[in-house]
Design an enzyme around this catalytic site. Structure first.
Site, PDB file in Angstrom:
ATOM      1  N   THR A 144      55.184  15.813   6.137  1.00 18.51           N
ATOM      2  CA  THR A 144      56.254  15.990   5.365  1.00 18.51           C
ATOM      3  C   THR A 144      57.564  15.938   6.226  1.00 18.51           C
ATOM      4  O   THR A 144      57.707  16.061   7.544  1.00 18.51           O
ATOM      5  CB  THR A 144      56.296  17.557   4.817  1.00 18.51           C
ATOM      6  OG1 THR A 144      57.342  17.605   3.862  1.00 18.51           O
ATOM      7  CG2 THR A 144      55.968  18.357   5.594  1.00 18.51           C
ATOM      8  N   SER A 179      59.581  26.590   6.692  1.00 16.17           N
ATOM      9  CA  SER A 179      58.475  27.601   5.856  1.00 16.17           C
ATOM     10  C   SER A 179      57.200  27.562   6.475  1.00 16.17           C
ATOM     11  O   SER A 179      57.012  26.541   7.281  1.00 16.17           O
ATOM     12  CB  SER A 179      58.531  27.055   4.207  1.00 16.17           C
ATOM     13  OG  SER A 179      57.495  25.864   4.257  1.00 16.17           O
ATOM     14  N   TYR A 181      54.658  27.090   5.176  1.00 15.64           N
ATOM     15  CA  TYR A 181      53.965  25.653   4.685  1.00 15.64           C
ATOM     16  C   TYR A 181      54.457  24.535   5.431  1.00 15.64           C
ATOM     17  O   TYR A 181      53.534  23.866   6.104  1.00 15.64           O
ATOM     18  CB  TYR A 181      54.232  25.391   3.296  1.00 15.64           C
ATOM     19  CG  TYR A 181      54.178  23.962   3.052  1.00 15.64           C
ATOM     20  CD1 TYR A 181      52.891  23.236   2.895  1.00 15.64           C
ATOM     21  CD2 TYR A 181      55.446  23.203   2.891  1.00 15.64           C
ATOM     22  CE1 TYR A 181      52.726  21.784   2.736  1.00 15.64           C
ATOM     23  CE2 TYR A 181      55.226  21.794   2.515  1.00 15.64           C
ATOM     24  CZ  TYR A 181      54.073  21.098   2.679  1.00 15.64           C
ATOM     25  OH  TYR A 181      54.048  19.783   2.238  1.00 15.64           O
ATOM     26  N   HIS A 182      55.355  24.337   5.766  1.00 20.65           N
ATOM     27  CA  HIS A 182      56.058  23.221   6.538  1.00 20.65           C
ATOM     28  C   HIS A 182      55.561  23.198   8.009  1.00 20.65           C
ATOM     29  O   HIS A 182      55.105  22.423   8.676  1.00 20.65           O
ATOM     30  CB  HIS A 182      57.629  23.012   6.644  1.00 20.65           C
ATOM     31  CG  HIS A 182      58.101  22.566   5.250  1.00 20.65           C
ATOM     32  ND1 HIS A 182      58.583  23.463   4.104  1.00 20.65           N
ATOM     33  CD2 HIS A 182      58.463  21.196   4.632  1.00 20.65           C
ATOM     34  CE1 HIS A 182      58.962  22.765   3.221  1.00 20.65           C
ATOM     35  NE2 HIS A 182      58.893  21.437   3.296  1.00 20.65           N
ATOM     36  N   LYS A 185      51.982  21.863   8.561  1.00 17.80           N
ATOM     37  CA  LYS A 185      52.114  20.591   8.777  1.00 17.80           C
ATOM     38  C   LYS A 185      52.173  20.096  10.245  1.00 17.80           C
ATOM     39  O   LYS A 185      51.839  19.021  10.487  1.00 17.80           O
ATOM     40  CB  LYS A 185      53.178  19.929   7.888  1.00 17.80           C
ATOM     41  CG  LYS A 185      52.771  19.948   6.097  1.00 17.80           C
ATOM     42  CD  LYS A 185      51.787  19.161   5.906  1.00 17.80           C
ATOM     43  CE  LYS A 185      51.798  18.981   4.040  1.00 17.80           C
ATOM     44  NZ  LYS A 185      50.520  18.131   3.857  1.00 17.80           N
TER      45      LYS A 185
HETATM   46  P1  NAD Z   1      48.885  19.229  -5.243  1.00 17.16           P
HETATM   47  O1  NAD Z   1      48.868  20.689  -4.991  1.00 17.16           O
HETATM   48  O2  NAD Z   1      49.331  18.717  -6.610  1.00 17.16           O
HETATM   49  O3  NAD Z   1      47.544  18.336  -4.613  1.00 17.16           O
HETATM   50  C1  NAD Z   1      46.621  18.941  -3.789  1.00 17.16           C
HETATM   51  C2  NAD Z   1      45.069  18.890  -3.960  1.00 17.16           C
HETATM   52  O4  NAD Z   1      44.652  19.371  -3.086  1.00 17.16           O
HETATM   53  C3  NAD Z   1      45.115  19.981  -5.307  1.00 17.16           C
HETATM   54  O5  NAD Z   1      44.394  19.331  -6.330  1.00 17.16           O
HETATM   55  C4  NAD Z   1      44.266  20.964  -4.599  1.00 17.16           C
HETATM   56  O6  NAD Z   1      43.400  21.623  -5.325  1.00 17.16           O
HETATM   57  C5  NAD Z   1      43.439  20.334  -3.331  1.00 17.16           C
HETATM   58  N1  NAD Z   1      43.316  21.205  -2.506  1.00 17.16           N
HETATM   59  C6  NAD Z   1      43.871  22.071  -1.772  1.00 17.16           C
HETATM   60  N2  NAD Z   1      43.078  22.622  -0.729  1.00 17.16           N
HETATM   61  C7  NAD Z   1      42.088  22.258  -0.724  1.00 17.16           C
HETATM   62  C8  NAD Z   1      40.804  22.430   0.265  1.00 17.16           C
HETATM   63  N3  NAD Z   1      40.623  23.285   1.177  1.00 17.16           N
HETATM   64  N4  NAD Z   1      39.863  21.611  -0.131  1.00 17.16           N
HETATM   65  C9  NAD Z   1      39.793  20.579  -0.988  1.00 17.16           C
HETATM   66  N5  NAD Z   1      40.896  20.281  -1.877  1.00 17.16           N
HETATM   67  C10 NAD Z   1      41.804  21.188  -1.605  1.00 17.16           C
HETATM   68  O7  NAD Z   1      49.950  18.636  -4.422  1.00 17.16           O
HETATM   69  P2  NAD Z   1      50.882  17.038  -4.165  1.00 17.16           P
HETATM   70  O8  NAD Z   1      52.213  17.410  -4.733  1.00 17.16           O
HETATM   71  O9  NAD Z   1      49.898  16.302  -4.885  1.00 17.16           O
HETATM   72  O10 NAD Z   1      50.964  17.064  -2.743  1.00 17.16           O
HETATM   73  C11 NAD Z   1      49.720  16.121  -1.989  1.00 17.16           C
HETATM   74  C12 NAD Z   1      50.132  16.243  -0.545  1.00 17.16           C
HETATM   75  O11 NAD Z   1      51.369  15.462  -0.377  1.00 17.16           O
HETATM   76  C13 NAD Z   1      50.266  17.794   0.114  1.00 17.16           C
HETATM   77  O12 NAD Z   1      49.710  17.592   1.408  1.00 17.16           O
HETATM   78  C14 NAD Z   1      51.838  17.788   0.198  1.00 17.16           C
HETATM   79  O13 NAD Z   1      51.941  18.506   1.521  1.00 17.16           O
HETATM   80  C15 NAD Z   1      52.105  16.326   0.251  1.00 17.16           C
HETATM   81  N6  NAD Z   1      53.656  15.991   0.038  1.00 17.16           N
HETATM   82  C16 NAD Z   1      53.743  16.530  -1.258  1.00 17.16           C
HETATM   83  C17 NAD Z   1      55.209  16.069  -1.759  1.00 17.16           C
HETATM   84  C18 NAD Z   1      55.656  16.259  -2.996  1.00 17.16           C
HETATM   85  O14 NAD Z   1      56.771  16.265  -3.436  1.00 17.16           O
HETATM   86  N7  NAD Z   1      54.760  16.778  -4.025  1.00 17.16           N
HETATM   87  C19 NAD Z   1      56.188  15.635  -0.719  1.00 17.16           C
HETATM   88  C20 NAD Z   1      55.671  15.414   0.476  1.00 17.16           C
HETATM   89  C21 NAD Z   1      54.463  15.609   0.958  1.00 17.16           C
HETATM   90  N1  USQ Z   2      66.298  23.495  -4.443  1.00 12.68           N
HETATM   91  C1  USQ Z   2      67.380  24.016  -5.323  1.00 12.68           C
HETATM   92  N2  USQ Z   2      66.926  24.443  -6.531  1.00 12.68           N
HETATM   93  C2  USQ Z   2      65.849  24.271  -7.321  1.00 12.68           C
HETATM   94  C3  USQ Z   2      64.695  23.764  -6.470  1.00 12.68           C
HETATM   95  C4  USQ Z   2      65.049  23.303  -4.998  1.00 12.68           C
HETATM   96  O1  USQ Z   2      68.439  23.712  -4.735  1.00 12.68           O
HETATM   97  O2  USQ Z   2      65.690  24.715  -8.331  1.00 12.68           O
HETATM   98  C5  USQ Z   2      66.524  22.848  -3.031  1.00 12.68           C
HETATM   99  C6  USQ Z   2      65.673  23.472  -2.156  1.00 12.68           C
HETATM  100  O3  USQ Z   2      66.546  24.819  -1.481  1.00 12.68           O
HETATM  101  C7  USQ Z   2      65.680  22.654  -0.844  1.00 12.68           C
HETATM  102  C8  USQ Z   2      65.371  21.253  -1.785  1.00 12.68           C
HETATM  103  O4  USQ Z   2      66.095  21.504  -2.883  1.00 12.68           O
HETATM  104  O5  USQ Z   2      66.789  22.604  -0.142  1.00 12.68           O
HETATM  105  C9  USQ Z   2      63.853  20.844  -1.911  1.00 12.68           C
HETATM  106  O6  USQ Z   2      63.383  21.840  -2.393  1.00 12.68           O
HETATM  107  P1  USQ Z   2      61.919  21.417  -3.112  1.00 12.68           P
HETATM  108  O7  USQ Z   2      61.248  22.703  -3.783  1.00 12.68           O
HETATM  109  O8  USQ Z   2      62.145  20.366  -4.058  1.00 12.68           O
HETATM  110  O9  USQ Z   2      61.024  20.971  -1.857  1.00 12.68           O
HETATM  111  P2  USQ Z   2      60.260  21.525  -0.712  1.00 12.68           P
HETATM  112  O10 USQ Z   2      60.294  22.976  -0.782  1.00 12.68           O
HETATM  113  O11 USQ Z   2      60.882  20.839   0.571  1.00 12.68           O
HETATM  114  O12 USQ Z   2      58.998  20.888  -0.967  1.00 12.68           O
HETATM  115  C10 USQ Z   2      58.684  19.649  -1.535  1.00 12.68           C
HETATM  116  C11 USQ Z   2      57.013  19.712  -1.772  1.00 12.68           C
HETATM  117  C12 USQ Z   2      56.312  19.608  -0.425  1.00 12.68           C
HETATM  118  C13 USQ Z   2      56.812  18.626   0.518  1.00 12.68           C
HETATM  119  C14 USQ Z   2      58.408  18.504   0.559  1.00 12.68           C
HETATM  120  C15 USQ Z   2      58.968  17.383   1.223  1.00 12.68           C
HETATM  121  O13 USQ Z   2      56.571  20.877  -2.493  1.00 12.68           O
HETATM  122  O14 USQ Z   2      54.946  19.609  -0.607  1.00 12.68           O
HETATM  123  O15 USQ Z   2      56.289  18.800   1.660  1.00 12.68           O
HETATM  124  O16 USQ Z   2      59.022  18.556  -0.720  1.00 12.68           O
HETATM  125  S1  USQ Z   2      60.289  17.674   2.244  1.00 12.68           S
HETATM  126  O17 USQ Z   2      61.170  18.361   1.570  1.00 12.68           O
HETATM  127  O18 USQ Z   2      60.718  16.532   2.761  1.00 12.68           O
HETATM  128  O19 USQ Z   2      59.480  18.446   3.443  1.00 12.68           O
END
Ligand code: NAD
Ligand code: USQ
Length: 388
Positions: A144, A179, A181-182, A185
């Site tokens: 990420t 966070s 979470y981050h 990664k």
């Molecule tokens: P999501 O939660 O919709 O999908 C993740 C899937 O993985 C889910 O279906 C969940 O059930 C499965 N999973 C979680 N833990 C598991 C485990 N231990 N074993 C097997 N399956 C498991 O998330 P998404 O939005 O599709 O994101 C997918 C990936 O992309 C994530 O790693 C996320 O960090 C990354 N990512 C997402 C975004 C975004 O904006 N959605 C942005 C940047 C990176």
């Molecule tokens: N934000 C607002 N208002 C909202 C929601 C979010 O101002 O209602 C702001 C947050 O404070 C943040 C930004 O928008 O500054 C992004 O927040 P987000 O919830 O859209 O994204 P984030 O928490 O960073 O996480 C999402 C995905 C995660 C992925 C990440 C990519 O959930 O899986 O890793 O985007 S990145 O941001 O590049 O790390």
């Protein structure tokens, strides 16, 4: 190629599996359905209804004739992970399968520990399984952009050429995530780089920005192929939330001043980037990093863009920021490597936003409005969820 998509039931994993299948690859998906369980826990569900994984796969076969094999299990279960690799024998493994919401990881100790154990242990099991089953398997891992945070220097693609006291080295770009979470990664990235260096594995870490959109050319072929679309304050991402808030007549919730800039990417480009990474594998021993974003915008700019496109009244409300993050900062990201491999980006357009308004209107009755309000407090002033 034989490609295994881990997290193939999720927002991005499912459309990626379809895209790779349509490109002619032999695709399997794996998931433990944790994401569906978080919905039960939080009392919400995807705005767009989604079918079970089994129904989705059957619908894909009906529509295209192509089969997708399903593995149900948890990556933190090492036996499951090893067996899956031995059975499917992939050339590439695309790893989406992690807990991915920053607010979820910040609810309390239990959720932070769950997130880091699930993500770090799952990835570690996978690295050991690849090392044992076939070291030629190319790991394509979703990282990420938030791993880097918002440093006051240009963000490079994973590595930094450094000169210090007259000596030079190439080091991993410094990370300052926002966070637990981050942070998970970042821990993954270090573990993956280590196994490339020590065991000679090949890996691509895709540092992806915030994804927006809900449809790809494959998911629109049949309603049963739809992917999820989250609106709640825990799992909904910023642009998708603003679109949904506009349609519901709810103010667009900009946190703080809104000057925080983020890399963003259209879901149609996500699936294409994964295809490009799989079809152009890293070398043996190479830890390759791509910044998977197509443009950068501030949260305020994203909100203003949605307001401008909305055919009605939509307004922005600045909430006290529940997160701890810079709201006014330098942000300049290098992201050329996927373009060099052939990505033609879909930049954010009025047409895309309008199509998201249409998707939202169709399902707006499914929203639970109180779930729109952010309740997870990074500073832990008042914990919203009692620990059990
Ligand atoms: P999501 O939660 O919709 O999908 C993740 C899937 O993985 C889910 O279906 C969940 O059930 C499965 N999973 C979680 N833990 C598991 C485990 N231990 N074993 C097997 N399956 C498991 O998330 P998404 O939005 O599709 O994101 C997918 C990936 O992309 C994530 O790693 C996320 O960090 C990354 N990512 C997402 C975004 C975004 O904006 N959605 C942005 C940047 C990176
Ligand atoms: N934000 C607002 N208002 C909202 C929601 C979010 O101002 O209602 C702001 C947050 O404070 C943040 C930004 O928008 O500054 C992004 O927040 P987000 O919830 O859209 O994204 P984030 O928490 O960073 O996480 C999402 C995905 C995660 C992925 C990440 C990519 O959930 O899986 O890793 O985007 S990145 O941001 O590049 O790390």
């Amino acid at each position: 190629m034989r490609i295994l998509v881990l997290g193939g039931d999720g927002y991005l994993g499912w459309p990626t599996a379809l895209h790779l299948s349509r490109c002619g690859h032999d695709v399997a998906v794996a998931d433990n359905f944790a994401r569906r369980q978080y919905d039960y826990e939080l009392g919400v569900e995807s705005l767009v209804p989604i079918e079970t994984l089994q129904t989705r796969v059957a619908a894909w076969r009906e529509v295209t004739g192509a089969s997708i094999e399903v593995f149900v299990g948890d990556l933190t279960d090492a036996d499951f992970t090893y067996d899956m690799l031995r059975t499917f024998r992939p050339h590439a493994v695309v790893h989406f399968a992690e807990q991915r919401a920053a607010p979820y990881s910040m609810i309390d100790r239990k959720h932070a520990v769950y997130t880091q154990v699930n993500n770090v242990v799952g990835t570690l099991n996978l690295l050991y399984a690849i090392a044992e089953v076939d070291r030629d398997i190319h790991l394509v891992k979703l990282g990420t952009m938030g791993e880097y945070g918002t440093p006051n220097i240009d963000i490079e693609e994973g590595w930094l050429d450094l000169e210090y006291k007259g000596r030079k080295d190439r080091v991993l770009f410094p990370k300052r995530p926002g966070s637990f979470y981050h942070l998970s990664k970042v821990h993954d990235s270090h573990n993956i780089e280590f196994t490339c260096r020590i065991w000679g594995l090949r890996a691509t870490d895709l540092n992806q920005g915030v994804v927006y959109g809900q449809q790809t050319p494959e998911t629109v072929l049949d309603d049963r192929l739809a992917t999820r679309f989250d609106y709640d304050a825990v799992f909904g991402t910023v642009l998708n939330r603003f679109v949904i808030q506009a349609v519901l007549g709810h103010p667009l919730t900009v946190y703080g001043r809104g000057g925080q800039r983020r890399g963003i990417i259209d879901i149609r480009d996500t699936v294409r980037c994964i295809q490009l990474a799989c079809e152009n594998p890293a070398e043996r021993g190479e830890f390759r990093v791509f910044n998977q974003m197509t443009e950068a915008m501030s949260v305020q700019e994203i909100a203003e863009t949605v307001v401008r496109c909305f055919p009605g009244d939509a307004r922005i409300e600045h909430l006290d920021n529940p997160r701890v993050e810079h709201e006014d900062h330098y942000y300049n990201v290098t992201h050329t490597r996927l373009l060099e491999l052939g990505l033609t980006p879909h930049l954010l357009s009025d047409t895309l936003i309008t199509s998201l308004f249409d998707v939202t209107k169709r399902h707006a009755h499914r929203v639970r409005p109180e779930a729109l309000t952010p309740k997870v407090d990074w500073r832990r002033h008042a914990s919203p969820v009692q620990e059990t």
